[in-house]
Structure formats: C-alpha cells, structure tokens
Design an enzyme around this catalytic site. Sequence first.
Site, PDB file in Angstrom:
ATOM      1  N   HIS A   1       0.849  -1.210   0.000  1.00 18.29           N
ATOM      2  CA  HIS A   1       0.000   0.000   0.000  1.00 18.29           C
ATOM      3  C   HIS A   1       0.872   1.243   0.000  1.00 18.29           C
ATOM      4  O   HIS A   1       2.087   1.153   0.145  1.00 18.29           O
ATOM      5  CB  HIS A   1      -1.003  -0.023   1.159  1.00 18.29           C
ATOM      6  CG  HIS A   1      -0.401   0.101   2.531  1.00 18.29           C
ATOM      7  ND1 HIS A   1       0.416  -0.858   3.075  1.00 18.29           N
ATOM      8  CD2 HIS A   1      -0.506   1.067   3.470  1.00 18.29           C
ATOM      9  CE1 HIS A   1       0.769  -0.490   4.290  1.00 18.29           C
ATOM     10  NE2 HIS A   1       0.233   0.681   4.562  1.00 18.29           N
TER      11      HIS A   1
ATOM     12  N   HIS B   1       1.403   3.973   1.869  1.00 18.92           N
ATOM     13  CA  HIS B   1       1.952   4.751   2.987  1.00 18.92           C
ATOM     14  C   HIS B   1       3.487   4.863   2.905  1.00 18.92           C
ATOM     15  O   HIS B   1       4.155   3.943   2.437  1.00 18.92           O
ATOM     16  CB  HIS B   1       1.531   4.129   4.322  1.00 18.92           C
ATOM     17  CG  HIS B   1       0.117   4.442   4.693  1.00 18.92           C
ATOM     18  ND1 HIS B   1      -0.629   3.663   5.555  1.00 18.92           N
ATOM     19  CD2 HIS B   1      -0.699   5.462   4.311  1.00 18.92           C
ATOM     20  CE1 HIS B   1      -1.841   4.194   5.683  1.00 18.92           C
ATOM     21  NE2 HIS B   1      -1.912   5.277   4.940  1.00 18.92           N
TER      22      HIS B   1
ATOM     23  N   ASP C   1       5.918   4.613   4.968  1.00 15.29           N
ATOM     24  CA  ASP C   1       6.792   3.594   5.559  1.00 15.29           C
ATOM     25  C   ASP C   1       6.743   2.285   4.765  1.00 15.29           C
ATOM     26  O   ASP C   1       7.366   1.290   5.157  1.00 15.29           O
ATOM     27  CB  ASP C   1       6.456   3.353   7.047  1.00 15.29           C
ATOM     28  CG  ASP C   1       5.033   2.865   7.266  1.00 15.29           C
ATOM     29  OD1 ASP C   1       4.106   3.422   6.649  1.00 15.29           O
ATOM     30  OD2 ASP C   1       4.842   1.911   8.062  1.00 15.29           O
ATOM     31  N   HIS C   2       6.024   2.297   3.624  1.00 18.67           N
ATOM     32  CA  HIS C   2       5.951   1.110   2.761  1.00 18.67           C
ATOM     33  C   HIS C   2       6.465   1.384   1.341  1.00 18.67           C
ATOM     34  O   HIS C   2       6.868   0.454   0.654  1.00 18.67           O
ATOM     35  CB  HIS C   2       4.514   0.574   2.717  1.00 18.67           C
ATOM     36  CG  HIS C   2       4.045   0.126   4.083  1.00 18.67           C
ATOM     37  ND1 HIS C   2       4.049  -1.181   4.476  1.00 18.67           N
ATOM     38  CD2 HIS C   2       3.628   0.852   5.148  1.00 18.67           C
ATOM     39  CE1 HIS C   2       3.639  -1.258   5.747  1.00 18.67           C
ATOM     40  NE2 HIS C   2       3.375  -0.032   6.166  1.00 18.67           N
TER      41      HIS C   2
ATOM     42  N   HIS D   1      -7.537  -0.422   5.445  1.00 19.13           N
ATOM     43  CA  HIS D   1      -6.468   0.434   5.968  1.00 19.13           C
ATOM     44  C   HIS D   1      -6.219   1.570   4.978  1.00 19.13           C
ATOM     45  O   HIS D   1      -6.160   2.742   5.346  1.00 19.13           O
ATOM     46  CB  HIS D   1      -5.223  -0.411   6.178  1.00 19.13           C
ATOM     47  CG  HIS D   1      -4.025   0.342   6.672  1.00 19.13           C
ATOM     48  ND1 HIS D   1      -3.968   0.936   7.909  1.00 19.13           N
ATOM     49  CD2 HIS D   1      -2.827   0.598   6.081  1.00 19.13           C
ATOM     50  CE1 HIS D   1      -2.781   1.526   8.056  1.00 19.13           C
ATOM     51  NE2 HIS D   1      -2.080   1.336   6.965  1.00 19.13           N
TER      52      HIS D   1
ATOM     53  N   ASP E   1      -0.185  -3.863   6.235  1.00 13.59           N
ATOM     54  CA  ASP E   1      -0.866  -3.323   7.414  1.00 13.59           C
ATOM     55  C   ASP E   1      -2.333  -3.745   7.452  1.00 13.59           C
ATOM     56  O   ASP E   1      -3.170  -3.060   8.045  1.00 13.59           O
ATOM     57  CB  ASP E   1      -0.795  -1.790   7.425  1.00 13.59           C
ATOM     58  CG  ASP E   1       0.597  -1.266   7.738  1.00 13.59           C
ATOM     59  OD1 ASP E   1       1.500  -2.085   8.002  1.00 13.59           O
ATOM     60  OD2 ASP E   1       0.779  -0.033   7.709  1.00 13.59           O
TER      61      ASP E   1
ATOM     62  N   HIS F   1       4.513  -4.678  10.941  1.00 13.67           N
ATOM     63  CA  HIS F   1       4.914  -3.959  12.165  1.00 13.67           C
ATOM     64  C   HIS F   1       4.959  -4.891  13.365  1.00 13.67           C
ATOM     65  O   HIS F   1       4.187  -5.852  13.454  1.00 13.67           O
ATOM     66  CB  HIS F   1       3.921  -2.831  12.485  1.00 13.67           C
ATOM     67  CG  HIS F   1       3.928  -1.706  11.501  1.00 13.67           C
ATOM     68  ND1 HIS F   1       4.742  -0.597  11.635  1.00 13.67           N
ATOM     69  CD2 HIS F   1       3.216  -1.513  10.366  1.00 13.67           C
ATOM     70  CE1 HIS F   1       4.530   0.226  10.615  1.00 13.67           C
ATOM     71  NE2 HIS F   1       3.603  -0.305   9.819  1.00 13.67           N
TER      72      HIS F   1
END
Length: 256
Positions: free
Chosen positions: A57, A59, A61-62, A115, A134, A172
Amino acid sequence: MALLQIHQFPCLSDNYGFLIHERLSGVTATIDTPDPRAINRELERKRWRLTHILNTHHHPDHTGGNMRLKESTGCIVVGPRADAARIPGIDLQVGEGETLEFGSAKARIYDTPGHTRGHIVYYFASENAGFVGDTLFAMGCGRLFEGSPRQMWDSLQKLLNWPGRTRIYCAHEYTRSNGRFALTVDPENRALIKRMEEVERLRAEGLPTVPTTMRQERRTNPFLRPGSRGIRAQLGMQGADNVDVFAEVRRRKDRF
Ligand code: ZN
Ligand code: FE
C-alpha cells in the site's frame, strides 16, 4: 517444497523488512521499502541482487524507498492497481485473483481495502506464507484510514480462508500493545492469556513475534473473532452482526 528463502529484519522504529529470494531463478524481492539503507545492507549481507519491489500500500513507511532502490538496482515495482497513482515508480499493476510469477514461485494477489483504499496482500501457497502489510497484525488489524468496517471485515475474511499453518508476515511489531488491548475485550480467552505471557517474554528479550500463524490468529485475534461468545458478552452485543462487533472492537482499539 519450499521455493523461497525469507529473510526478516527490523526497520525504522517498529517496521519489519522482508527479503524473499528464489534461488533457481536468482530473483529477489523486498516486501515494501520501509528503509532503503537497511534493505541494501541486508541485500549485501545475503549477496542477493534486488529484482522486485512488492508493495502492499501507498503509505510512506511502505513505499518511501521505492525510487531510490529502483534507480540503484533497476528493479521492477509491483503494486496495487486500485492505487497505482500513489505507488512511486510502479511498473506492474496487480489486483484481486491475479497471480504474480516470481521465478518459479507464484503469489496470489488479494485486494484488502480498509487500511487504505488500494491495499493488497501477497500469498505464496507453496511457502504457506502471506505478506499482509498493514491489513492484519498479530492480535490486531490496520487502522481504518480510508475504508469502512464492512470493507475491512470483508478483507479479513479472505485471509481467514487461508490454512491454519500459513505464516503471517505483518509489517509492524505491534504485538504487545495489540495483545494488551485484546485482553480487554476477550479477557477469558485462555489461548490469548497464554500467548501474551509468551509475547511479553519474547519482547523482554528483544525477539520478534512476527511471523505469526493463521491458526494462532484465529484463536487470539479479537478482530478475527467477532462471532466469539466471550467477546460478544464483554461488549454487550450478543445478537449483533459480525461486522458490527468488528466495528466496535476497532472503535475501542482506536481509543485504547
Ligand atoms: Zn500503513
Ligand atoms: Fe505501516
């Protein structure tokens, strides 16, 4: 027979990086790009050459390391068709029901909105492994930033069809706080109580609780157990639909 080697390492404050390598064809993928320096370091340690980025996805941090890794390695960026505009450098768009060939291994793609609008997960049946980003966490699930409880519950039900032995690689290390919350809605669950003792012990030693397994999640993850008598009694929702129980568990977690 296992076709893939899976290498897991911590990234940023609480993310996990995953490299997967298929020896026969020499292909190597990173699941998402949380920290390009850490990913490069692990690639060097393993002496693997990056050929694919498999994004779950959009975001940061991805996908934050996508462009840097693509420029330095020439790898192919694979990501969700439903969110292609927000995946930096995307080359190959994939979606529900499609198969991604990765050397001699195959990943089945599932759309799991909730999400984010365009979240996908990668399931390697031959490896009993799911890379879920996530969407699902150990004893938890992703926050509903861009989706409704109905969408997320539908997404989680797809994962619930996987065999119990499936290893769940979530993005995570949220397990301890998830478990502490889980005990507030499912306090009588013996499997959960026992698992939390184990989780506290592992974390005290700095050890990962990821991957988890689908069998373990079915027994202890309150987001996958809206039909549980214990949870329903605790919430006072005995006659409610699963999706409404799921929504209430999610609401409570957001305030926990
Ligand atoms: Zn995210
Ligand atoms: Fe994340």
